[in-house]
Write a protein that holds these residues in place. Structure first.
Motif, PDB file in Angstrom:
ATOM      1  N   GLU A 154       0.492  -1.133  -0.427  1.00 50.93           N
ATOM      2  CA  GLU A 154       0.357  -0.231   0.312  1.00 50.93           C
ATOM      3  C   GLU A 154       1.209   0.692   0.262  1.00 50.93           C
ATOM      4  O   GLU A 154       0.423   2.372  -0.850  1.00 50.93           O
ATOM      5  CB  GLU A 154      -0.501   0.005   1.087  1.00 50.93           C
ATOM      6  CG  GLU A 154      -1.975   0.940   0.838  1.00 50.93           C
ATOM      7  CD  GLU A 154      -3.070   1.044   2.640  1.00 50.93           C
ATOM      8  OE1 GLU A 154      -3.798   1.611   2.567  1.00 50.93           O
ATOM      9  OE2 GLU A 154      -3.001  -0.308   2.767  1.00 50.93           O
ATOM     10  N   GLU A 155       2.647   1.201   0.822  1.00 46.50           N
ATOM     11  CA  GLU A 155       2.148   2.754   0.550  1.00 46.50           C
ATOM     12  C   GLU A 155       3.894   3.115  -0.468  1.00 46.50           C
ATOM     13  O   GLU A 155       3.960   3.619  -0.850  1.00 46.50           O
ATOM     14  CB  GLU A 155       4.114   2.933   1.848  1.00 46.50           C
ATOM     15  CG  GLU A 155       4.960   1.191   1.644  1.00 46.50           C
ATOM     16  CD  GLU A 155       4.971  -0.368   2.487  1.00 46.50           C
ATOM     17  OE1 GLU A 155       5.907  -1.307   1.385  1.00 46.50           O
ATOM     18  OE2 GLU A 155       3.475  -0.739   2.406  1.00 46.50           O
ATOM     19  N   LEU A 156       3.985   2.017  -1.103  1.00 45.00           N
ATOM     20  CA  LEU A 156       4.221   2.208  -2.869  1.00 45.00           C
ATOM     21  C   LEU A 156       2.721   2.629  -3.586  1.00 45.00           C
ATOM     22  O   LEU A 156       3.378   3.143  -4.558  1.00 45.00           O
ATOM     23  CB  LEU A 156       4.738   0.787  -3.162  1.00 45.00           C
ATOM     24  CG  LEU A 156       5.997   0.374  -2.647  1.00 45.00           C
ATOM     25  CD1 LEU A 156       7.190  -0.595  -2.802  1.00 45.00           C
ATOM     26  CD2 LEU A 156       6.862   1.867  -2.021  1.00 45.00           C
ATOM     27  N   LEU A 157       1.907   1.974  -3.571  1.00 42.52           N
ATOM     28  CA  LEU A 157       1.062   1.932  -4.008  1.00 42.52           C
ATOM     29  C   LEU A 157       0.234   3.948  -3.973  1.00 42.52           C
ATOM     30  O   LEU A 157       0.350   4.508  -5.379  1.00 42.52           O
ATOM     31  CB  LEU A 157      -0.569   1.376  -3.805  1.00 42.52           C
ATOM     32  CG  LEU A 157      -1.907   0.992  -4.867  1.00 42.52           C
ATOM     33  CD1 LEU A 157      -1.609   0.833  -5.999  1.00 42.52           C
ATOM     34  CD2 LEU A 157      -2.727   0.899  -4.039  1.00 42.52           C
ATOM     35  N   ALA A 158       0.599   4.287  -3.741  1.00 36.70           N
ATOM     36  CA  ALA A 158       0.831   5.759  -3.943  1.00 36.70           C
ATOM     37  C   ALA A 158       1.561   6.129  -4.226  1.00 36.70           C
ATOM     38  O   ALA A 158       0.730   7.579  -5.163  1.00 36.70           O
ATOM     39  CB  ALA A 158       1.103   6.319  -1.808  1.00 36.70           C
ATOM     40  N   TYR A 159       2.457   5.847  -4.115  1.00 33.40           N
ATOM     41  CA  TYR A 159       3.136   6.760  -5.733  1.00 33.40           C
ATOM     42  C   TYR A 159       2.750   6.585  -6.781  1.00 33.40           C
ATOM     43  O   TYR A 159       2.840   7.415  -7.874  1.00 33.40           O
ATOM     44  CB  TYR A 159       5.317   5.935  -5.287  1.00 33.40           C
ATOM     45  CG  TYR A 159       6.273   6.633  -6.400  1.00 33.40           C
ATOM     46  CD1 TYR A 159       6.265   7.530  -6.321  1.00 33.40           C
ATOM     47  CD2 TYR A 159       6.022   5.735  -7.499  1.00 33.40           C
ATOM     48  CE1 TYR A 159       7.371   7.907  -6.911  1.00 33.40           C
ATOM     49  CE2 TYR A 159       7.845   5.975  -8.714  1.00 33.40           C
ATOM     50  CZ  TYR A 159       7.594   7.097  -7.976  1.00 33.40           C
ATOM     51  OH  TYR A 159       8.938   7.381  -9.234  1.00 33.40           O
ATOM     52  N   THR A 160       2.085   5.555  -7.483  1.00 23.63           N
ATOM     53  CA  THR A 160       2.070   4.977  -8.617  1.00 23.63           C
ATOM     54  C   THR A 160       0.776   5.864  -8.831  1.00 23.63           C
ATOM     55  O   THR A 160       0.545   6.997  -9.962  1.00 23.63           O
ATOM     56  CB  THR A 160       1.655   3.726  -8.533  1.00 23.63           C
ATOM     57  OG1 THR A 160       2.911   2.835  -8.544  1.00 23.63           O
ATOM     58  CG2 THR A 160       0.806   3.450  -9.986  1.00 23.63           C
ATOM     59  N   GLU A 161      -0.304   5.891  -7.308  1.00 23.83           N
ATOM     60  CA  GLU A 161      -0.879   6.674  -7.495  1.00 23.83           C
ATOM     61  C   GLU A 161      -1.153   8.265  -7.952  1.00 23.83           C
ATOM     62  O   GLU A 161      -1.469   8.377  -8.946  1.00 23.83           O
ATOM     63  CB  GLU A 161      -2.244   6.681  -6.540  1.00 23.83           C
ATOM     64  CG  GLU A 161      -2.632   5.330  -6.527  1.00 23.83           C
ATOM     65  CD  GLU A 161      -3.576   4.958  -4.949  1.00 23.83           C
ATOM     66  OE1 GLU A 161      -3.443   6.016  -4.448  1.00 23.83           O
ATOM     67  OE2 GLU A 161      -4.226   3.985  -4.412  1.00 23.83           O
ATOM     68  N   GLU A 162      -0.129   9.351  -7.541  1.00 19.97           N
ATOM     69  CA  GLU A 162       0.262  10.635  -7.677  1.00 19.97           C
ATOM     70  C   GLU A 162       0.759  10.665  -9.393  1.00 19.97           C
ATOM     71  O   GLU A 162       0.713  11.153  -9.775  1.00 19.97           O
ATOM     72  CB  GLU A 162       1.775  10.695  -6.583  1.00 19.97           C
ATOM     73  CG  GLU A 162       0.806  10.693  -5.226  1.00 19.97           C
ATOM     74  CD  GLU A 162       2.590  10.758  -3.555  1.00 19.97           C
ATOM     75  OE1 GLU A 162       2.898  11.668  -4.741  1.00 19.97           O
ATOM     76  OE2 GLU A 162       1.703  10.907  -2.627  1.00 19.97           O
ATOM     77  N   MET A 163       1.629   9.279  -9.600  1.00 17.24           N
ATOM     78  CA  MET A 163       2.126   9.289 -11.018  1.00 17.24           C
ATOM     79  C   MET A 163       0.691   9.179 -11.914  1.00 17.24           C
ATOM     80  O   MET A 163       1.062  10.255 -12.624  1.00 17.24           O
ATOM     81  CB  MET A 163       3.289   8.428 -11.325  1.00 17.24           C
ATOM     82  CG  MET A 163       4.130   8.317 -12.562  1.00 17.24           C
ATOM     83  SD  MET A 163       4.434   6.971 -12.529  1.00 17.24           S
ATOM     84  CE  MET A 163       5.871   6.981 -10.696  1.00 17.24           C
ATOM     85  N   MET A 164      -0.063   8.565 -11.376  1.00  9.05           N
ATOM     86  CA  MET A 164      -0.806   8.819 -13.010  1.00  9.05           C
ATOM     87  C   MET A 164      -2.005  10.274 -12.595  1.00  9.05           C
ATOM     88  O   MET A 164      -2.235  10.589 -13.448  1.00  9.05           O
ATOM     89  CB  MET A 164      -1.872   7.930 -12.678  1.00  9.05           C
ATOM     90  CG  MET A 164      -1.434   6.611 -13.120  1.00  9.05           C
ATOM     91  SD  MET A 164      -0.848   5.922 -14.563  1.00  9.05           S
ATOM     92  CE  MET A 164       1.065   6.876 -14.590  1.00  9.05           C
ATOM     93  N   GLN A 165      -1.231  10.992 -11.257  1.00  8.20           N
ATOM     94  CA  GLN A 165      -1.791  12.123 -11.627  1.00  8.20           C
ATOM     95  C   GLN A 165      -1.700  12.811 -12.199  1.00  8.20           C
ATOM     96  O   GLN A 165      -3.353  13.903 -13.041  1.00  8.20           O
ATOM     97  CB  GLN A 165      -2.005  12.941 -10.682  1.00  8.20           C
ATOM     98  CG  GLN A 165      -3.510  12.235  -8.993  1.00  8.20           C
ATOM     99  CD  GLN A 165      -2.974  11.822  -7.971  1.00  8.20           C
ATOM    100  OE1 GLN A 165      -2.216  13.953  -7.924  1.00  8.20           O
ATOM    101  NE2 GLN A 165      -3.507  11.648  -6.949  1.00  8.20           N
ATOM    102  N   VAL A 166      -0.786  12.712 -13.194  1.00  8.52           N
ATOM    103  CA  VAL A 166       0.028  13.962 -14.086  1.00  8.52           C
ATOM    104  C   VAL A 166      -0.813  14.021 -15.673  1.00  8.52           C
ATOM    105  O   VAL A 166      -0.752  14.469 -16.263  1.00  8.52           O
ATOM    106  CB  VAL A 166       1.543  13.738 -14.487  1.00  8.52           C
ATOM    107  CG1 VAL A 166       1.907  13.619 -13.444  1.00  8.52           C
ATOM    108  CG2 VAL A 166       1.598  12.193 -15.280  1.00  8.52           C
TER     109      VAL A 166
END
Length: 399
Positions: free
Chosen positions: A218-230
């Motif tokens: 879950e802690e690394l899923l947050a990184y991917t979610e933030e990246m997809m927001q671009v």
């Protein structure tokens, strides 16, 4: 010789052969740790989870590309995102022209590969700009320019940390239409945005972060979610075709070669042949084939639900059920609206209300009801039913 004796002897030989190979051959590893980036693979380095997340996020606006992109993408598309995640990107000249025109007309292109797509990027920036390099290390720290939080990734192979070539970009100072979006190991660039016409091309050098192994954390899923927001497009075109090499080996795989290369599959194949031979020896003279009696297909979903309901009813632990309902509610918010609440604070309630289009008063009522129940040691069935109805009302109203 009696026919039953022959059948028994054959079965005994078959079982003996199976036990011999089962006991004398080493067990092979359960997981395949090779980087496949296959959307159907649930192995550590497949992209099954990432693909499912993106597919659900875009719902009916998702298209999977299984042919050359020149046959599908068009400049007539608008507000769209093209995405490729893999080891490398393989484009023909016609594919490149199509992708550039698609981006120029105001769409977004997101490419995450270990190897720099020089033919594509050099069409957008000076050929002397952009050199791909790598760091050899067991782990690497990732961060985005908009967020100072660092996310630590460790490369695992066969359940052990191993050295890995973490790619990054260098010599980008001469590119005027390029913006840096992310770093690896503090100051090495691994995520960029290249403006082209009315559109954007995003290139990311570490596709490994999108694989199943890391997205289950879950802690690394947050990184991917933030990246997809671009990306902001409403339509997604997921490319599975262009990450396959043009070499004929990829399209002419021999299944038998793979079966014989794996000891368990090889011995299973030999046993299958042996069993078929036994079958024909003892049953070849059968004049009439056996007509099997097929049972009707049964739907056991209702029985399962009734069984689980009965177990909860017997336990009469309403407090436990309320906690479970609350956990499912928080999970629903995380996966549907990409909000990760530790506690349902007023500002979190406001965000959820905006995204779900459910009134803040309804959400506040749910939170207050749970806090009231959580304070109690035991709760009644009426309290549980009231709490359940409020949650169900939210699910029905949410968008």
């Amino acid at each position: 010789m009696n026919k039953n004796i022959l059948i028994g002897a054959g079965a005994a030989v078959l079982i003996g052969v199976f036990l011999y190979f089962f006991l004398t051959n080493k067990r092979t590893k359960v997981f395949n740790w090779n980087e496949s980036y296959n959307i159907e693979s649930q192995q550590p380095y497949g992209t099954f989870i990432m693909h499912e997340l993106m597919k659900r996020s875009y719902d009916g606006n998702y298209t999977q590309i299984n042919t050359p992109i020149a046959n599908l993408l068009s400049t007539e598309y608008s507000n769209s995102v093209y995405m490729l995640i893999g080891e490398n990107a393989y484009y023909t000249d016609q594919d490149l022209d199509t992708l550039l025109a698609f981006t120029y007309s105001g769409n977004e292109t997101f490419i995450a590969t270990n190897y720099f797509p020089y033919r594509l990027i050099n069409s957008l920036i000076d050929e002397e700009c952009g050199i791909i390099d790598f760091i050899n290390s067991e782990k690497a720290d990732m961060r985005l320019i908009e967020n100072e939080s660092e996310f630590s990734y460790k490369h695992i192979y066969n359940q052990e940390a191993t050295q890995y070539s973490w790619m990054y970009l260098d010599s980008l100072e001469c590119a005027e239409n390029l913006s840096v979006l992310g770093y690896i190991d503090n100051n090495k660039i691994n995520f960029v945005d290249i403006e082209y016409g009315d559109g954007h091309l995003y290139f990311y050098t570490t596709p490994l972060t999108f694989t199943n192994y890391y997205l289950t954390r879950e802690e690394l899923l947050a990184y991917t979610e933030e990246m997809m927001q671009v990306t902001h497009g409403e339509n997604l075109y997921w490319d599975e075709y262009s990450k396959k090499s043009f070499t004929p080996d990829k399209s002419q795989n021999n299944p038998m070669k793979y079966i014989l290369s794996q000891p368990p599959l090889r011995w299973a194949w030999y046993l299958l042949i042996f069993a078929v031979i036994i079958y024909f020896v003892f049953y070849a003279k059968r004049r009439q084939r056996i007509i099997p009696v097929l049972e009707k297909n049964r739907n056991t979903s209702i029985e399962f639900a009734e069984t689980m309901g009965y177990l909860y009813y017997e336990e009469q632990n309403h407090k436990k059920i309320a906690d479970h309902i609350w956990s499912l509610f928080l999970s629903y918010i995380r996966h549907r609206y990409y909000i990760h609440p530790q506690k349902m604070e007023p500002e979190i309630i406001k965000k959820v209300s905006l995204k779900s289009q459910v009134a803040e008063s309804d959400l506040e009522a749910i939170v207050k009801e749970y806090e009231r129940l959580d304070f109690k040691v035991e709760i009644s069935s009426e309290d549980l039913m009231s709490f359940h109805n409020k949650i169900e009302s939210f699910y029905k109203k949410s968008k």
